[in-house]
Design a protein around this motif. Structure first.
Motif, PDB file in Angstrom:
ATOM      1  N   LEU A  32      -7.925 -41.326   4.372  1.00  0.00           N
ATOM      2  CA  LEU A  32      -6.745 -40.799   5.050  1.00  0.00           C
ATOM      3  C   LEU A  32      -6.877 -39.296   5.300  1.00  0.00           C
ATOM      4  N   LEU A  33      -7.384 -38.572   4.316  1.00  0.00           N
ATOM      5  CA  LEU A  33      -7.590 -37.133   4.484  1.00  0.00           C
ATOM      6  C   LEU A  33      -8.626 -36.850   5.572  1.00  0.00           C
ATOM      7  N   GLU A  34      -9.654 -37.671   5.667  1.00  0.00           N
ATOM      8  CA  GLU A  34     -10.636 -37.506   6.741  1.00  0.00           C
ATOM      9  C   GLU A  34      -9.975 -37.680   8.105  1.00  0.00           C
ATOM     10  N   ARG A  35      -9.121 -38.702   8.222  1.00  0.00           N
ATOM     11  CA  ARG A  35      -8.403 -38.922   9.484  1.00  0.00           C
ATOM     12  C   ARG A  35      -7.488 -37.750   9.804  1.00  0.00           C
ATOM     13  N   GLU A  36      -6.783 -37.260   8.779  1.00  0.00           N
ATOM     14  CA  GLU A  36      -5.874 -36.141   8.996  1.00  0.00           C
ATOM     15  C   GLU A  36      -6.640 -34.879   9.385  1.00  0.00           C
ATOM     16  N   ASN A  37      -7.718 -34.607   8.696  1.00  0.00           N
ATOM     17  CA  ASN A  37      -8.520 -33.424   9.016  1.00  0.00           C
ATOM     18  C   ASN A  37      -9.056 -33.496  10.434  1.00  0.00           C
ATOM     19  N   ASP A  38      -9.491 -34.678  10.841  1.00  0.00           N
ATOM     20  CA  ASP A  38      -9.982 -34.865  12.208  1.00  0.00           C
ATOM     21  C   ASP A  38      -8.863 -34.638  13.220  1.00  0.00           C
ATOM     22  N   ALA A  39      -7.681 -35.170  12.939  1.00  0.00           N
ATOM     23  CA  ALA A  39      -6.543 -34.976  13.847  1.00  0.00           C
ATOM     24  C   ALA A  39      -6.155 -33.503  13.916  1.00  0.00           C
ATOM     25  N   LEU A  40      -6.194 -32.806  12.793  1.00  0.00           N
ATOM     26  CA  LEU A  40      -5.881 -31.381  12.789  1.00  0.00           C
ATOM     27  C   LEU A  40      -6.918 -30.584  13.569  1.00  0.00           C
ATOM     28  N   ARG A  41      -8.181 -30.891  13.337  1.00  0.00           N
ATOM     29  CA  ARG A  41      -9.270 -30.181  14.010  1.00  0.00           C
ATOM     30  C   ARG A  41      -9.196 -30.354  15.530  1.00  0.00           C
ATOM     31  N   ARG A  75      -6.489 -31.280  17.241  1.00  0.00           N
ATOM     32  CA  ARG A  75      -5.106 -31.053  17.704  1.00  0.00           C
ATOM     33  C   ARG A  75      -4.446 -32.322  18.247  1.00  0.00           C
ATOM     34  N   ARG A  76      -4.622 -33.405  17.522  1.00  0.00           N
ATOM     35  CA  ARG A  76      -3.955 -34.662  17.880  1.00  0.00           C
ATOM     36  C   ARG A  76      -2.685 -34.775  17.037  1.00  0.00           C
ATOM     37  N   ASN A  77      -1.721 -33.953  17.390  1.00  0.00           N
ATOM     38  CA  ASN A  77      -0.505 -33.812  16.598  1.00  0.00           C
ATOM     39  C   ASN A  77       0.329 -35.087  16.522  1.00  0.00           C
ATOM     40  N   THR A  78       0.253 -35.927  17.526  1.00  0.00           N
ATOM     41  CA  THR A  78       1.063 -37.152  17.513  1.00  0.00           C
ATOM     42  C   THR A  78       0.652 -38.087  16.378  1.00  0.00           C
ATOM     43  N   GLU A  79      -0.586 -38.029  15.964  1.00  0.00           N
ATOM     44  CA  GLU A  79      -1.072 -38.878  14.868  1.00  0.00           C
ATOM     45  C   GLU A  79      -0.609 -38.377  13.507  1.00  0.00           C
ATOM     46  N   LEU A  80      -0.281 -37.112  13.426  1.00  0.00           N
ATOM     47  CA  LEU A  80      -0.030 -36.493  12.133  1.00  0.00           C
ATOM     48  C   LEU A  80       1.217 -37.012  11.426  1.00  0.00           C
ATOM     49  N   ASN A  81       2.265 -37.385  12.160  1.00  0.00           N
ATOM     50  CA  ASN A  81       3.475 -37.902  11.509  1.00  0.00           C
ATOM     51  C   ASN A  81       3.192 -39.184  10.743  1.00  0.00           C
ATOM     52  N   ASP A  82       2.484 -40.112  11.372  1.00  0.00           N
ATOM     53  CA  ASP A  82       2.152 -41.372  10.695  1.00  0.00           C
ATOM     54  C   ASP A  82       1.248 -41.121   9.497  1.00  0.00           C
ATOM     55  N   ILE A  83       0.293 -40.249   9.684  1.00  0.00           N
ATOM     56  CA  ILE A  83      -0.635 -39.923   8.599  1.00  0.00           C
ATOM     57  C   ILE A  83       0.127 -39.283   7.441  1.00  0.00           C
TER      58      ILE A  83
END
Length: 92
Positions: A20-29, A31-39
């Motif tokens: 999950l942290l890998e997915r979040e870090n990738d989304a942050l890197r 800038r896929r902000n829409t994914e961040l709420n679910d994560i």
């Protein structure tokens, strides 16, 4: 729960947290902000489960000696992976 089952359970939970942290870090890197709420929702839930398992393991730390050394090493490795991902996550 016996110590081996506790450690196995914690390895699975910690592995899920690392993924999950890998997915979040990738989304942050990227800038896929829409994914961040679910994560974030999943991260909070998984973080609570992880914390409760860690606390339970600490309460019975003396029983860790009964767990196979390879299994303890596997837990240590996945823990180090999560720690590295948490550091990266804080920077992002």
């Amino acid at each position: 729960m016996d110590p081996t089952n506790r450690v196995n359970d914690l390895i699975v939970i910690t592995g899920r947290l690392a993924d999950l942290l890998e997915r979040e870090n990738d989304a942050l890197r990227n800038r896929r902000n829409t994914e961040l709420n679910d994560i974030l929702e999943e991260k909070v839930t998984l973080g609570r489960v992880y914390e409760s398992r860690i606390m339970g393991l600490r309460e019975h730390a003396d029983t860790l000696n009964d767990v196979d050394a390879e299994l303890r090493e596997q837990l240590r490795g996945v823990g180090q992976r999560v720690n590295g991902l948490i550091e990266e996550n804080a920077k992002l």
